[in-house]
Design an enzyme around this catalytic site. Structure first.
Site, short mmCIF file in Angstrom:
data_model
loop_
_atom_site.label_atom_id
_atom_site.label_comp_id
_atom_site.label_asym_id
_atom_site.label_seq_id
_atom_site.Cartn_x
_atom_site.Cartn_y
_atom_site.Cartn_z
N GLU A 1 0.73 -1.23 -0.08
CA GLU A 1 -0.06 0.00 0.06
C GLU A 1 0.99 1.07 -0.15
O GLU A 1 0.48 2.34 -0.59
CB GLU A 1 -1.10 0.13 1.27
CG GLU A 1 -2.23 -1.03 1.02
CD GLU A 1 -1.91 -2.34 1.36
OE1 GLU A 1 -0.91 -2.57 1.62
OE2 GLU A 1 -2.69 -3.18 1.05
N HIS B 1 -11.39 -5.05 8.53
CA HIS B 1 -12.10 -5.04 7.18
C HIS B 1 -13.05 -4.51 7.17
O HIS B 1 -14.12 -4.60 6.17
CB HIS B 1 -12.19 -6.32 6.47
CG HIS B 1 -10.85 -7.04 6.17
ND1 HIS B 1 -9.88 -7.61 6.89
CD2 HIS B 1 -10.08 -7.12 4.85
CE1 HIS B 1 -8.93 -7.96 6.44
NE2 HIS B 1 -9.16 -7.88 4.96
#
Lengths: 337, 329
Positions: free
Chosen positions: A70, A139
């Site tokens: 990321e 998540h």
């Protein structure tokens, strides 16, 4: 007008912008999907199906399938933007912001300011947010509070397919970095989307989703639909609610909130983020500072408890705001003397 | 050594300007006139100049917290930089960035950086952009350089950036300047295994080079090879490690208790890239001492003028704090 799902509004908008402007590129994990496998590119087409067909149409130079990294995605988006491109980066789940916070917060958000306004940074960072899928604490999070707190970043939170299209097109054409928070639970939502290939929604302009005289409800993202459901239910009892969909949290349409509260004298703020130092507390504070004289009851906040997002269905339901919780907060506000 | 007189003169002038720029900052900082953190590059000039002498404005660089040398070598305006370090409204970044965040996008200088290891992914983004733009009429790609130190080579961002560059075959060059200290910790401790940074880059599948970073000619000639390789479409990234020296502390004010007895004197005597350059070109009769002395005088004058202009330059006003957050709001 075409009727389509929220995810297709997003996909179509990026696709059209890539056709219109060759500077637009997408990058992220699995945005092509299947690279390096027997299935080959487009075996996945993006795990949210928001880039299906892109690889075939635009090739590997403009559909950049990245390793799971990321910081590299976020930093490369910044570098692409500084070098003249218009990157649309996908961070697969907004929760992963922690992995690349520096590149967003210290780099992309600050280039323009630190460089004395001598550069633009037209990067769009798409981050699917939110709970509702029993995906538990790593998540499912809402991260609007972090990114709204970052000067230099604009933040959009579309609540409908039409807004997903108009706000995303605005984001891609905008010269500032935009964090675009798509609610995972809304991807399957259907709605009318204007056909105009230049349909944009300017940032900083809220949408009045319902009109009423009694209470102001302020919401974003998935919470807008919940607030509308609550408002519809309350209307059965003759209670009228203004439901303000902020659309963007930075810039913030303060005027829309304050004008409504001046009429209703009552405010319920609905936010999917944990309550401390959040959008809910920020807007409550705004109302306390600038509309105090209009208030006829304390500001109510409908938020999750200050906990991580739980896993089990019963726990996640208990965690999330709901139409019933919003209606209860409206009634509580109305019952205050 | 294939440089003509003009190129040699230009290289020495650039190195000398960086040196004097920083020696002067070192003095001025002690007077308290310059605010904030300043990290000096002195000792490493041969790397910035030996690399940037090969680049054009189409090529991009991303620098570090120790960025003055890279900025000057890439063509940033000396006066604008000095004013920026003074915090003037007339500085390159209107006094919003200071020493650690100097940028000049038009010159292909995409920013110094206050975060160790943060620049590499940004450089890779710029390199991907260059790959998308494709080669020029001569079939060569513009490149993007990530300057990093031995400290940054331990950051995860650097690893991610190297891997992404390899995967995308981006024309990125990772230039590692190993000055033996990451802040106040020695490279022998902080860089694990065999203490070799280049081999890490090699492990990501890149072609790597190594050279003495105190020898301008070693840097210049090595980097020419690196550049020739990376400019070829399809070759992808490369890395180069330069062994170099830093004459000042991590930051200005650092008492440098971690240095060995006589270490700094020894470095100044034996590992000074400017002295090495001078000995090399005068020894080979390419330039005379008198030529170099003239450049020294000229450089001092340029720095003197920049400092005087910075002292006289307009200060930012309180309302300037609100400018440049967003384009249009």
């Amino acid at each position: 007008m075409a009727r389509m799902m929220y995810r297709d509004a997003i996909r179509n908008t990026i696709f059209q912008e890539m056709q219109r402007d060759e500077r637009v590129v997408v990058l992220g994990e699995d945005v092509a999907g299947g690279m390096g496998t027997a299935g080959g590119p487009e075996a996945i087409g993006g795990i949210w199906s928001t880039s299906t067909g892109f690889y075939e149409a635009f090739g590997p130079d403009r559909v950049i399938d990245t390793p799971i990294s990321e910081s590299a995605i976020m930093g490369a988006a910044g570098g692409l933007a500084l070098a003249g491109k218009r990157p649309v980066a996908e961070i697969m789940f907004a929760d992963f912001i922690g992995v690349c916070m520096d590149q967003l917060w210290n780099q992309i958000a600050k280039f323009r300011y630190m460089f004395g306004g001598k550069s633009i940074c037209p990067a769009v960072i798409r981050m699917p947010v939110g709970a509702g899928y029993n995906a538990a604490a790593q998540h499912s999070q809402m991260i609007s509070q972090f990114v709204t707190n970052m000067p230099g970043i604009k933040v959009a939170m579309p609540a409908t397919p039409a807004d997903a299209c108009g706000l995303l097109r605005q984001a891609i054409r905008d010269d500032d970095p935009v964090v675009f928070l798509e609610h995972k639970f809304l991807y399957g939502m259907k709605g009318e989307v204007p056909d105009d290939p230049d349909f944009t929604i300017p940032f900083g302009h809220a949408r009045l989703a319902r009109a009423g005289q009694d209470v102001t409800i302020v919401a974003t993202g998935m919470m807008v639909g919940y607030a509308e459901t609550a408002a519809d239910d309350l209307a059965q009892d003759g209670i009228g609610c203004d439901v303000i969909d902020l659309r963007t949290t930075s810039p913030l349409d303060e005027e829309a909130i304050l004008d409504s509260v001046e009429v209703t004298g009552r405010a319920v703020i609905v936010d999917e983020a944990p309550p401390r130092c959040s959008l809910a507390t920020d807007i409550s504070s705004l109302i306390a500072q600038k509309a105090f004289a209009s208030l006829r009851a304390p500001v109510e906040m409908v938020t999750p408890p200050h906990t991580p997002v739980p896993f089990a269905r019963e726990l996640e339901s208990a965690y999330l705001p709901s139409p019933a919780k919003i209606a209860a907060a409206v009634r509580k506000s109305l019952e205050y003397r | 050594m294939q440089l003509n007189r003009e190129a040699l003169t230009r290289a020495y002038r650039q190195m000398k300007l960086i040196r004097e720029f920083e020696e002067r900052l070192h003095e001025e900082i002690q007077t308290g006139e310059i605010a904030g953190f300043t990290h000096l590059y002195s000792g490493q000039e041969a790397v910035a100049v030996g690399v940037c002498e090969h680049l054009t404005e189409r090529d991009k660089i991303v620098s570090t917290h120790r960025g003055h040398g890279h900025c000057l070598a890439k063509g940033c305006d000396l006066g604008g930089m000095m004013k920026e370090i003074w915090g003037s409204q007339e500085g390159l970044c209107n006094g919003k960035g200071g020493s650690m965040h100097i940028a000049d996008i038009d010159k292909g200088m995409l920013g110094a950086n206050g975060i160790v290891g943060a620049g590499a992914p940004i450089a890779v983004g710029a390199a991907i952009s260059s790959k998308i733009d494709g080669p020029d009429a001569d079939g060569k790609l513009a490149v993007s350089i990530a300057f990093s130190g031995d400290g940054a080579c331990n950051q995860g961002t650097t690893f991610e950036a190297m891997n992404l560059a390899v995967v995308t075959k981006a024309p990125a060059i990772f230039v590692f300047e190993n000055n033996h200290y990451s802040e106040h910790t020695g490279v022998d401790y902080a860089v694990g295994t065999n203490k070799d940074i280049a081999s890490r880059a090699e492990a990501f599948g890149m072609k790597v080079w190594r050279a003495d970073g105190t020898d301008f000619f070693a840097v210049h000639d090595t980097f020419r090879e690196v550049l020739e390789y990376v400019r070829v479409p399809g070759n992808g990234p490369a890395a180069v490690e330069f062994d170099t020296e830093r004459f000042f502390g991590h930051f200005e004010g650092d008492p440098q208790r971690y240095r060995g007895d006589g270490e700094l004197d020894r470095l100044r005597a034996e590992r000074d890239c400017l002295k090495i350059f001078r000995a090399s070109v005068t020894g080979a009769k390419l330039l005379e001492d008198v030529d170099l002395d003239a450049i020294d005088t000229e450089s001092l004058k340029a720095i003197e003028d920049a400092v005087a202009a910075s002292r006289a330059a307009a200060r930012p006003q309180p309302e300037n704090v609100l400018e440049n957050v967003y384009i249009s709001y």
